[in-house]
Design a protein around this motif. Structure first.
Motif, PDB file in Angstrom:
ATOM      1  N   TRP A 115       0.813  -1.224   0.000  1.00  0.00           N
ATOM      2  CA  TRP A 115       0.000   0.000   0.000  1.00  0.00           C
ATOM      3  C   TRP A 115       0.847   1.277   0.000  1.00  0.00           C
ATOM      4  N   ARG A 120      -4.430   2.207  -3.269  1.00  0.00           N
ATOM      5  CA  ARG A 120      -5.680   1.460  -3.381  1.00  0.00           C
ATOM      6  C   ARG A 120      -5.610   0.161  -2.591  1.00  0.00           C
ATOM      7  N   GLN A 121      -4.384  -0.300  -2.320  1.00  0.00           N
ATOM      8  CA  GLN A 121      -4.196  -1.507  -1.519  1.00  0.00           C
ATOM      9  C   GLN A 121      -4.674  -1.301  -0.079  1.00  0.00           C
ATOM     10  N   TRP A 123      -7.477  -0.419   0.764  1.00  0.00           N
ATOM     11  CA  TRP A 123      -8.905  -0.717   0.860  1.00  0.00           C
ATOM     12  C   TRP A 123      -9.291  -2.082   0.307  1.00  0.00           C
ATOM     13  N   TYR A 124      -8.349  -2.767  -0.330  1.00  0.00           N
ATOM     14  CA  TYR A 124      -8.652  -4.112  -0.823  1.00  0.00           C
ATOM     15  C   TYR A 124      -8.879  -5.060   0.354  1.00  0.00           C
ATOM     16  N   ASN A 125      -9.949  -5.800   0.293  1.00  0.00           N
ATOM     17  CA  ASN A 125     -10.283  -6.786   1.333  1.00  0.00           C
ATOM     18  C   ASN A 125     -10.528  -6.141   2.700  1.00  0.00           C
ATOM     19  N   TYR A 126     -10.825  -4.851   2.708  1.00  0.00           N
ATOM     20  CA  TYR A 126     -11.127  -4.178   3.979  1.00  0.00           C
ATOM     21  C   TYR A 126     -12.514  -4.649   4.461  1.00  0.00           C
ATOM     22  N   GLN A 129      -8.127  -7.319   7.045  1.00  0.00           N
ATOM     23  CA  GLN A 129      -6.705  -7.179   6.741  1.00  0.00           C
ATOM     24  C   GLN A 129      -5.897  -7.552   7.984  1.00  0.00           C
ATOM     25  N   GLU A 247     -10.719   7.148  -3.327  1.00  0.00           N
ATOM     26  CA  GLU A 247     -10.474   5.733  -3.584  1.00  0.00           C
ATOM     27  C   GLU A 247     -11.263   4.841  -2.634  1.00  0.00           C
ATOM     28  N   LEU A 251     -13.996   2.022  -3.730  1.00  0.00           N
ATOM     29  CA  LEU A 251     -13.730   0.597  -3.522  1.00  0.00           C
ATOM     30  C   LEU A 251     -14.607  -0.045  -2.456  1.00  0.00           C
TER      31      LEU A 251
END
Length: 340
Positions: A115, A120-121, A123-126, A129, A247, A251
């Motif tokens: 990140w 944007r990383q 918020w991925y799989n938020y 984490q 972002e 997302l």
């Protein structure tokens, strides 16, 4: 962790900072002490530390002293309770050590974090984490440090920027706690590292000033100003606020605490703008005068009007009359130097 930080502070001041200060010729001597006077001392301790014109006239008649002499006595009396240059040097060295260490720890940790290179990383799989041990310790140490700043603000000399720094500490502690509780630690680490990037330069400038290395002090200040403005007015809004405002909305959508989280971040940005303006104004005056001007929020006053004039023309921005424990980060106030 708060206790450990204060223990480290005490040991660093005793075993590292103090010997360094002594080797640099910094003496453990405070301001000139006021002439003993029972009547004035009673007024100072029981009534007011800054008597108005009417009270000064009354004291002048009672003591058969000139009003100017009484004013000078009160200035000396207020100053004698202020910390010595040695104490301020030790405090700044402690802060410099912490800011520098935590900044490089954060950089080393984030360099391998995905990140750091792609926000944007965050918020991925938020919110599912993982919280690694290194991330946990990074967060807890920062939180403990800012809590210590919050507590010390009420015990140290009250400054002109007290309210601004109080809001700053509240916003910082609120953000760290809120992001930890909501597992927003990824974007939180970016905010922390970005803020630590300039703070150690400010403390380095203070150390140089206390040691009477004026050119080195001014160089560190100018470098601090550049880094501060680039990180707080450039990187912060276009990197941090961009990912938290836009972002994250794209997302994961408008999560329930989105407004509070971004409200705190925007509050910090407002403070960044205020401080940047004051830093630029101070730097502009420094370029005109040849060096940085005296700190307007100094916690030690000159003993007379003549001394005020002399001090303004000879002392640097971190004159020995200013408190070394500026606040997060204690940056600038009143158009001059002040303290995340």
């Amino acid at each position: 962790y708060l206790v450990l930080i204060h223990l480290f502070l005490g040991n660093s001041c005793r075993f590292i900072a103090k010997p360094c200060a002594i080797n640099l010729g910094i003496q453990d001597s405070g301001p000139h002490r006021a002439q003993p006077n029972a009547i004035l001392e009673k007024v100072f301790t029981s009534i007011t530390k800054s008597p108005d014109g009417k009270r000064l006239e009354g004291l002048s008649k009672q003591l058969d002293w000139d009003v100017r002499k009484i004013q000078r006595w009160f200035r000396h009396r207020r100053n004698q309770d202020k910390p010595t240059t040695l104490t301020k040097f030790c405090e700044s060295m402690w802060r410099f050590t912490f800011y520098l260490s935590i900044f490089f720890y954060g950089i080393r940790f984030l360099w391998t974090a995905p990140w750091f290179w792609d926000t944007r990383q965050c918020w991925y799989n938020y919110p599912f984490q993982p919280l690694t041990s290194r991330l946990y310790y990074y967060y807890i140490l920062e939180l403990a440090f800012y809590w210590s700043l919050m507590f010390s603000q009420f015990t140290d000399i009250k400054r002109k920027d007290f309210l601004i720094m109080f809001v700053h500490h509240l916003a910082t502690i609120g953000l760290i706690t809120f992001s930890y509780m909501n597992n927003m630690v990824r974007v939180g680490t970016l905010v922390l590292c970005l803020h630590d990037a300039s703070d150690f330069l400010l403390e380095a400038a203070k150390l140089a000033n206390y040691a009477k290395y004026q050119r080195l002090c001014d160089a560190f200040f100018m470098l601090f100003g550049v880094v501060f403005i680039v990180t707080r007015l450039g990187i912060y809004p276009f990197w941090i606020l961009n990912t938290t405002l836009f972002e994250s909305w794209e997302l994961i959508g408008p999560y329930p605490s989105w407004w509070l989280f971004n409200g705190l971040l925007v509050t910090l940005q407002v403070l960044h703008v205020i401080w940047s303006y004051l830093i630029i104004r101070t730097a502009s005056k420094a370029l005109v005068r040849g060096k940085v001007s005296k700190d307007d929020r100094s916690d030690v006053e000159s003993s007379s009007e003549e001394e005020d004039v002399t001090s303004n023309s000879t002392k640097g921005i971190f004159s020995t009359s200013s408190n070394g424990s500026n606040r997060l980060n204690g940056h600038v106030a009143g158009g001059q130097w002040t303290g995340e």
